[in-house]
Design a protein around this motif. Structure first.
Motif, PDB file in Angstrom:
ATOM      1  N   ASP A 185       0.731  -1.283  -0.015  1.00  0.00           N
ATOM      2  CA  ASP A 185       0.154   0.101   0.139  1.00  0.00           C
ATOM      3  C   ASP A 185       0.953   1.192  -0.071  1.00  0.00           C
ATOM      4  O   ASP A 185       0.525   2.184  -0.509  1.00  0.00           O
ATOM      5  CB  ASP A 185      -0.645   0.166   1.210  1.00  0.00           C
ATOM      6  N   GLN A 186       2.117   1.310   0.647  1.00  0.00           N
ATOM      7  CA  GLN A 186       2.813   2.284   1.042  1.00  0.00           C
ATOM      8  C   GLN A 186       4.124   2.343   0.055  1.00  0.00           C
ATOM      9  O   GLN A 186       4.953   3.288   0.195  1.00  0.00           O
ATOM     10  CB  GLN A 186       3.312   2.275   2.417  1.00  0.00           C
ATOM     11  N   LYS A 187       4.154   1.220  -0.793  1.00  0.00           N
ATOM     12  CA  LYS A 187       5.303   1.207  -1.724  1.00  0.00           C
ATOM     13  C   LYS A 187       6.674   1.005  -0.817  1.00  0.00           C
ATOM     14  O   LYS A 187       7.738   1.839  -1.214  1.00  0.00           O
ATOM     15  CB  LYS A 187       5.469   2.124  -2.631  1.00  0.00           C
ATOM     16  N   LEU A 244      13.344   1.271   9.714  1.00  0.00           N
ATOM     17  CA  LEU A 244      13.968   1.913   8.275  1.00  0.00           C
ATOM     18  C   LEU A 244      13.166   1.399   7.307  1.00  0.00           C
ATOM     19  O   LEU A 244      12.469   0.423   7.027  1.00  0.00           O
ATOM     20  CB  LEU A 244      15.204   0.864   8.197  1.00  0.00           C
ATOM     21  N   LEU A 245      13.063   2.559   6.176  1.00  0.00           N
ATOM     22  CA  LEU A 245      12.100   2.338   5.276  1.00  0.00           C
ATOM     23  C   LEU A 245      12.777   2.410   3.864  1.00  0.00           C
ATOM     24  O   LEU A 245      13.341   3.611   3.509  1.00  0.00           O
ATOM     25  CB  LEU A 245      11.121   3.625   5.105  1.00  0.00           C
ATOM     26  N   GLU A 246      12.576   1.517   3.079  1.00  0.00           N
ATOM     27  CA  GLU A 246      13.368   1.384   1.641  1.00  0.00           C
ATOM     28  C   GLU A 246      12.121   1.257   0.761  1.00  0.00           C
ATOM     29  O   GLU A 246      11.164   0.760   0.867  1.00  0.00           O
ATOM     30  CB  GLU A 246      14.033   0.135   1.660  1.00  0.00           C
ATOM     31  N   VAL A 301      -0.553  12.888   8.863  1.00  0.00           N
ATOM     32  CA  VAL A 301      -1.172  14.515   8.944  1.00  0.00           C
ATOM     33  C   VAL A 301      -0.170  14.878   8.085  1.00  0.00           C
ATOM     34  O   VAL A 301       1.017  14.720   7.869  1.00  0.00           O
ATOM     35  CB  VAL A 301      -0.792  14.777  10.438  1.00  0.00           C
ATOM     36  N   HIS A 302      -0.592  15.857   7.225  1.00  0.00           N
ATOM     37  CA  HIS A 302       0.407  16.696   6.315  1.00  0.00           C
ATOM     38  C   HIS A 302       1.425  17.297   6.877  1.00  0.00           C
ATOM     39  O   HIS A 302       0.999  18.191   7.802  1.00  0.00           O
ATOM     40  CB  HIS A 302      -0.388  17.394   4.929  1.00  0.00           C
ATOM     41  N   PRO A 303       2.489  17.425   6.405  1.00  0.00           N
ATOM     42  CA  PRO A 303       3.566  18.191   7.051  1.00  0.00           C
ATOM     43  C   PRO A 303       3.427  19.684   6.993  1.00  0.00           C
ATOM     44  O   PRO A 303       3.956  20.258   8.156  1.00  0.00           O
ATOM     45  CB  PRO A 303       4.962  17.795   6.648  1.00  0.00           C
TER      46      PRO A 303
END
Ligand code: CMX
Length: 135
Positions: A38-40, A55-57, A117-119
């Motif tokens: 969903d978030q790739k 950690l996000l790759e 929430v949008h930055p």
């Protein structure tokens, strides 16, 4: 109600290489990885006291993490707070006219229901609301 800091999300170019830094240099332990289609992203979990580092790759070049790295390079991508009830939280933020990226909760890593929430509404920090899935 916000209960605690759930995790800190860090965008990285290479999960394996970065995991080595956390394990070999800092002495922490990567306990698992998961793909969140969903978030790739592919996520690695590092428990740290009462919270954890994620950690996000990127798994796809058009996903949020790939775009973030292209624009800003590696680094802290978001912070996530654990909430009691995500629908209530979304409703309250809407009432306060805070800009949300997700109108409804989505499926995140670690069996969480998440919404961002949008930055631009949270002083430059991408903020994730997270609630464990009720089984
Ligand atoms: N933290 C802080 N600011 C950020 C940001 C981040 N992670 N990502 C983007 N921004 C800023 C940009 O710098 C830009 O600011 P300026 O206009 O001042 O340059 C602004 O937000 C808009 O950014 P953009 O590049 O025009 O928009 P994007 O198309 O990159 O989208 C965002 C940004 C936050 C809306 C998008 O990344 C998003 O929807 N994120 C939520 C989902 C997500 O991040 N998933 C990955 C993690 C999943 C997980 O943990 O499971």
């Amino acid at each position: 109600m916000i209960k605690k800091l759930d995790h800190i999300g860090i965008a990285v170019k290479n999960l394996q290489e970065t995991s080595r830094f956390y394990e070999e240099v800092l002495g922490l332990k990567v306990v698992g990885t998961e793909v969140v289609s969903d978030q790739k992203v592919r996520v690695a979990f590092i428990p740290l006291g009462d919270t954890r580092i994620e950690l996000l790759e990127a798994t796809q070049p058009d996903g949020p993490v790939a775009k973030f790295i292209e624009k800003r390079g590696e680094g802290i991508h978001h912070i996530a707070v654990a909430v009691e009830n995500i629908e209530t939280e979304i409703e309250q933020l809407n009432e306060k006219r805070i800009r949300l990226i997700d109108a409804c909760p989505r499926k995140g890593a670690h069996k969480l229901r998440i919404a961002f929430v949008h930055p631009k509404s949270s002083h430059g920090v991408l903020l994730e609301l997270s609630e464990p899935q009720k089984i």
